[in-house]
Design an enzyme around this catalytic site. Sequence first.
Site, mmCIF file in Angstrom:
data_model
loop_
_atom_site.group_PDB
_atom_site.id
_atom_site.type_symbol
_atom_site.label_atom_id
_atom_site.label_comp_id
_atom_site.label_asym_id
_atom_site.label_seq_id
_atom_site.Cartn_x
_atom_site.Cartn_y
_atom_site.Cartn_z
ATOM 1 N N HIS A 133 0.956 -1.228 0.024
ATOM 2 C CA HIS A 133 0.155 0.109 -0.025
ATOM 3 C C HIS A 133 1.013 1.075 0.159
ATOM 4 O O HIS A 133 1.976 1.170 0.655
ATOM 5 C CB HIS A 133 -1.041 -0.028 1.239
ATOM 6 C CG HIS A 133 -1.907 1.006 1.190
ATOM 7 N ND1 HIS A 133 -1.614 2.168 1.844
ATOM 8 C CD2 HIS A 133 -3.355 0.998 1.309
ATOM 9 C CE1 HIS A 133 -2.661 2.854 1.631
ATOM 10 N NE2 HIS A 133 -3.870 2.175 1.466
ATOM 11 N N ASP A 210 3.003 -3.793 8.003
ATOM 12 C CA ASP A 210 1.722 -3.356 7.552
ATOM 13 C C ASP A 210 0.556 -4.411 8.183
ATOM 14 O O ASP A 210 0.549 -5.282 7.234
ATOM 15 C CB ASP A 210 1.726 -2.551 6.266
ATOM 16 C CG ASP A 210 0.203 -2.117 6.011
ATOM 17 O OD1 ASP A 210 -0.727 -2.292 6.978
ATOM 18 O OD2 ASP A 210 0.032 -1.707 4.913
ATOM 19 N N GLN A 213 -4.597 -5.253 6.953
ATOM 20 C CA GLN A 213 -5.632 -6.243 6.436
ATOM 21 C C GLN A 213 -5.510 -7.547 7.164
ATOM 22 O O GLN A 213 -6.179 -8.468 6.832
ATOM 23 C CB GLN A 213 -5.330 -6.279 4.970
ATOM 24 C CG GLN A 213 -5.598 -4.822 4.010
ATOM 25 C CD GLN A 213 -7.031 -4.628 4.027
ATOM 26 O OE1 GLN A 213 -7.933 -5.277 4.597
ATOM 27 N NE2 GLN A 213 -7.292 -3.249 3.803
ATOM 28 N N LYS A 236 -10.639 -0.124 10.212
ATOM 29 C CA LYS A 236 -10.774 -1.450 9.361
ATOM 30 C C LYS A 236 -11.128 -2.806 10.502
ATOM 31 O O LYS A 236 -11.391 -3.550 9.992
ATOM 32 C CB LYS A 236 -9.326 -1.774 8.652
ATOM 33 C CG LYS A 236 -9.140 -0.576 7.569
ATOM 34 C CD LYS A 236 -7.827 -1.042 6.896
ATOM 35 C CE LYS A 236 -7.506 0.174 6.038
ATOM 36 N NZ LYS A 236 -8.058 0.284 4.790
ATOM 37 N N CYS A 379 -4.825 2.562 -3.734
ATOM 38 C CA CYS A 379 -3.543 3.077 -3.083
ATOM 39 C C CYS A 379 -2.319 1.990 -3.184
ATOM 40 O O CYS A 379 -1.601 1.697 -2.285
ATOM 41 C CB CYS A 379 -3.617 3.231 -1.709
ATOM 42 S SG CYS A 379 -4.440 4.725 -1.235
#
Length: 424
Positions: A133, A210, A213, A236, A379
């Site tokens: 991302h 990251d 997700q 999220k 993104c």
Amino acid sequence: MLSSSLRDDFPLLTRTVRNGKPLVYLDSGATAQKPRAVIDAERDFYEHHNGAVGRGAHLLAEEASGLFEAARGDVATLVGAQHEEIVWAENATAALNLVASGIGNASAGIGGEEAARFRIGPGDEICVTEAEHHANLVPWQALATRTGATLRWIPVDDHGRLDLDDLDELVNERTAVLAFTHVSNLTGVISPVAALVARAKAVGALTVLDGCQSVPHLPVDVAALDVDFMAFSSHKMLGPTGIGALYGRKELLDALPPSVFGGGAVKVVTMETTSWLDAPMRFEAGSQPVAQAVGMGAAARYLMEIGMDRVEAHERELAALLRGGVADLPGMRLLGPEGDADARDVIAIAAVSVDGIHPHDVGQVLDDAGIAVRVGHHCAQPLHRRFGVTGSTRASAHVYTTPDDVRAFTEALATVPAFFGVKA
């Protein structure tokens, strides 16, 4: 599969949209809907406990401070961290920038000798992946420019999985930082964290993960993953907007210089110099998003009450339905792994390129059918470029998503070529 009655916890999912159609929400990869437990937690804070955190001796200030730190503890428990290893940030992007900027400040001499371990410059390297991302790519580009370090990246293969054939060459003795996504926001592919962390440790590189997700969809234990830093967002994972979190090993956080300076983060201030508090407070200057932190803590408790193992199992079933449903449609290209709808290294994300039709047009047809998806480059422009497309239409699920939602999506998607007069 989680019970469909769980949807009753999410007030927004009861609304209708275009022409009175029921809402089918498949844009959870962008932002998740909020359960009543989160909404009520924020409301209760404002109605009964609103006060300045760490800045008063009256009852409301004490209650607000207690709720603020209790939320930190809940978020820490969700990801297997210690209480003091969680730093509040504006969002995950800000959390990733906190690490990159802190390394940049250390490289400029800020932070003294305790920060020397983070200093980089010409001859050093920063490694990312082609699956990132923008939030976990652009800060590292900027840090490389700022310090004179070289930016390198691990490529992906034709199925969207990281190609580790040249890992030992890309992550080498010059590598200072290896930053990578836990789960791709485009393909849903889960990265081989163990292999990447092992290589980074072998050469003494810091690892920055990251987790945007992964934390909402999979059991995540930062101690087991053995990463040095991990960023993730509240909105999220069913929580409020305007807040995220950074996990960092305590000894690293206590040495990393802050990148935002001001009150609440300092130990001693003179007209010439300033010393900072230990982590996490050194990174939390100024007034904090207290109600949002309380809401994020409520979201962490909600997910833990469901059980992250159950959330993952739900995700796996939906992933197979999503990918299998798209794979059966003519004229559709599923970005990422193809031909293995039941792949175990993907979560319930399906990014689709429809032959001859722009993603925005695909999204408009789906929106007219009451189906909310994401369109554009998400993104992730480099990864789209790797697949030879400029954008895609992405469906993404969460705990409240049902098989009926997936079927509604694939049925509506199947009508798109004919709507535009394109032969599938």
